[in-house]
Design a protein around this motif. Sequence first.
Motif, mmCIF file in Angstrom:
data_model
loop_
_atom_site.group_PDB
_atom_site.id
_atom_site.type_symbol
_atom_site.label_atom_id
_atom_site.label_comp_id
_atom_site.label_asym_id
_atom_site.label_seq_id
_atom_site.Cartn_x
_atom_site.Cartn_y
_atom_site.Cartn_z
ATOM 1 N N GLY A 30 -5.913 9.087 -2.320
ATOM 2 C CA GLY A 30 -4.637 9.132 -2.880
ATOM 3 C C GLY A 30 -4.808 7.725 -2.403
ATOM 4 O O GLY A 30 -3.210 7.271 -3.424
ATOM 5 N N PHE A 31 -4.623 6.288 -1.574
ATOM 6 C CA PHE A 31 -4.450 5.269 -1.518
ATOM 7 C C PHE A 31 -4.735 4.859 -3.266
ATOM 8 O O PHE A 31 -3.771 3.941 -3.372
ATOM 9 C CB PHE A 31 -5.491 4.433 -0.206
ATOM 10 C CG PHE A 31 -4.733 2.950 -0.158
ATOM 11 C CD1 PHE A 31 -4.567 2.050 -0.919
ATOM 12 C CD2 PHE A 31 -4.124 2.621 1.196
ATOM 13 C CE1 PHE A 31 -4.292 0.923 -0.750
ATOM 14 C CE2 PHE A 31 -4.580 1.721 1.701
ATOM 15 C CZ PHE A 31 -4.086 0.813 0.391
ATOM 16 N N GLY A 32 -5.552 4.971 -3.590
ATOM 17 C CA GLY A 32 -5.880 4.582 -4.584
ATOM 18 C C GLY A 32 -5.181 4.950 -5.806
ATOM 19 O O GLY A 32 -4.719 4.611 -6.649
ATOM 20 N N LEU A 72 2.029 4.419 -9.181
ATOM 21 C CA LEU A 72 2.628 3.991 -9.359
ATOM 22 C C LEU A 72 3.461 2.687 -7.725
ATOM 23 O O LEU A 72 4.143 2.052 -8.385
ATOM 24 C CB LEU A 72 3.267 4.657 -7.673
ATOM 25 C CG LEU A 72 3.030 6.767 -8.230
ATOM 26 C CD1 LEU A 72 4.151 6.972 -7.248
ATOM 27 C CD2 LEU A 72 5.009 6.856 -9.680
ATOM 28 N N GLY A 73 2.140 2.303 -8.438
ATOM 29 C CA GLY A 73 2.236 0.653 -7.108
ATOM 30 C C GLY A 73 2.544 0.605 -6.268
ATOM 31 O O GLY A 73 3.645 -0.118 -5.750
ATOM 32 N N LEU A 74 2.374 1.887 -5.698
ATOM 33 C CA LEU A 74 3.417 1.879 -3.831
ATOM 34 C C LEU A 74 2.181 1.784 -2.664
ATOM 35 O O LEU A 74 1.577 2.692 -2.811
ATOM 36 C CB LEU A 74 4.527 3.288 -4.233
ATOM 37 C CG LEU A 74 5.612 2.692 -5.019
ATOM 38 C CD1 LEU A 74 5.855 4.304 -5.142
ATOM 39 C CD2 LEU A 74 6.592 1.859 -4.415
ATOM 40 N N PRO A 75 2.584 1.654 -1.464
ATOM 41 C CA PRO A 75 1.349 1.955 -0.402
ATOM 42 C C PRO A 75 1.731 3.216 -0.465
ATOM 43 O O PRO A 75 2.470 4.420 -0.620
ATOM 44 C CB PRO A 75 2.623 1.782 0.135
ATOM 45 C CG PRO A 75 3.982 1.650 0.546
ATOM 46 C CD PRO A 75 3.810 1.573 -1.577
ATOM 47 N N ASP A 76 0.501 3.907 0.218
ATOM 48 C CA ASP A 76 0.121 5.179 0.028
ATOM 49 C C ASP A 76 0.790 5.949 1.743
ATOM 50 O O ASP A 76 -0.096 5.948 3.263
ATOM 51 C CB ASP A 76 -1.373 5.303 0.810
ATOM 52 C CG ASP A 76 -2.179 7.106 0.692
ATOM 53 O OD1 ASP A 76 -0.719 7.833 0.241
ATOM 54 O OD2 ASP A 76 -2.946 6.970 1.651
ATOM 55 N N ALA A 77 2.130 6.170 1.607
ATOM 56 C CA ALA A 77 3.432 6.387 2.257
ATOM 57 C C ALA A 77 4.234 7.560 2.446
ATOM 58 O O ALA A 77 5.119 7.684 2.856
ATOM 59 C CB ALA A 77 3.577 5.415 2.964
ATOM 60 N N GLY A 78 3.466 8.478 1.848
ATOM 61 C CA GLY A 78 4.301 9.650 1.469
ATOM 62 C C GLY A 78 5.178 10.120 0.364
ATOM 63 O O GLY A 78 5.703 10.279 0.524
ATOM 64 N N LEU A 79 5.024 8.744 -0.732
ATOM 65 C CA LEU A 79 6.074 7.894 -1.797
ATOM 66 C C LEU A 79 5.718 8.259 -2.954
ATOM 67 O O LEU A 79 6.411 9.570 -4.240
ATOM 68 C CB LEU A 79 6.076 6.815 -1.561
ATOM 69 C CG LEU A 79 6.404 5.602 -1.076
ATOM 70 C CD1 LEU A 79 6.912 4.877 -0.698
ATOM 71 C CD2 LEU A 79 8.172 6.077 -0.285
#
Length: 292
Positions: A42-44, A50-57
């Motif tokens: 999920g992180f990767g 998306l270029g976003l952190p793995d923070a539920g986005l």
Amino acid sequence: MSNPALRRALQHRRFVVAPGVFDMISAKVADGMGFAALYATGFGTVASHLGLPDAGLATYTDMLGRVRTFAEGCRTPIIADADTGYGGLLNVRHTVAGYEAAGVAGIQLEDQETPKKCGHTPGRRVIPAEEMALKVRVAAETRRNPDFLIVARTDARTTHGLDEAIRRGRLYAEAGADVVFIESPESEAEMAEIGRSIRKPLLANMVEGGRTPILPAERLAQLGYAIAIYPAVGFLAAAAALERAYAHLKAHGDSTGLPPGESYGFGRICELMGFPEVWDFEKRWSSSEAPR
């Protein structure tokens, strides 16, 4: 159709090492190396897509498209991160059905509150264990193929301690999880205690720079683990290689002089992506040589 090879490996007690894949280049490289499974991180995936952190986005739709592409492009069984199932019980049913139809071999669901956070970052909060057990039951009931694996993860260790994490792992196993994933134990002794306490295949998350010690596969098997995922090893290496290559280009104004081994080679990447088959097709169907 879910790939049965991963369940067979677990049944025959063959230890599974699964590298993290995050885009189709990483997936194609890993797919050709003989691993028993790949792990759609999920992180990767969120970072690369998306270029976003793995923070539920990332949404279910964001992830399903990527998961389907991984499954269609790889022969190796894939375990795919599905966060919390993207909502309540009805969402979990929808997510499990979608991931199974996409062709992955297993789905990972976790007991964090929404929005979730990466498992080796601070501030994670978990839902009541009984709520997660219901999610696991729904997941097990929803799957159509018994070879499709349900991986149940708990993030309770960091906030609530090891005993609560183990209690949850047992509860999720009873609810129908095929594999139990106790996230971020903080020592080898804690990992040994998990191995002694839960009688289901266990998954170890080996994150470079994370909260859990990275142990050899042989030692993990001795401790009672069945699967080790390495979600970050690929994208950490890729980011470092890109930084070196781009820094060389910035400093020298061209790409000549890169150290040997820094470049994959254009011919090799063409082969990896399947260009030879395209060229053969085009030659076969050219105007002068088209089959009659």
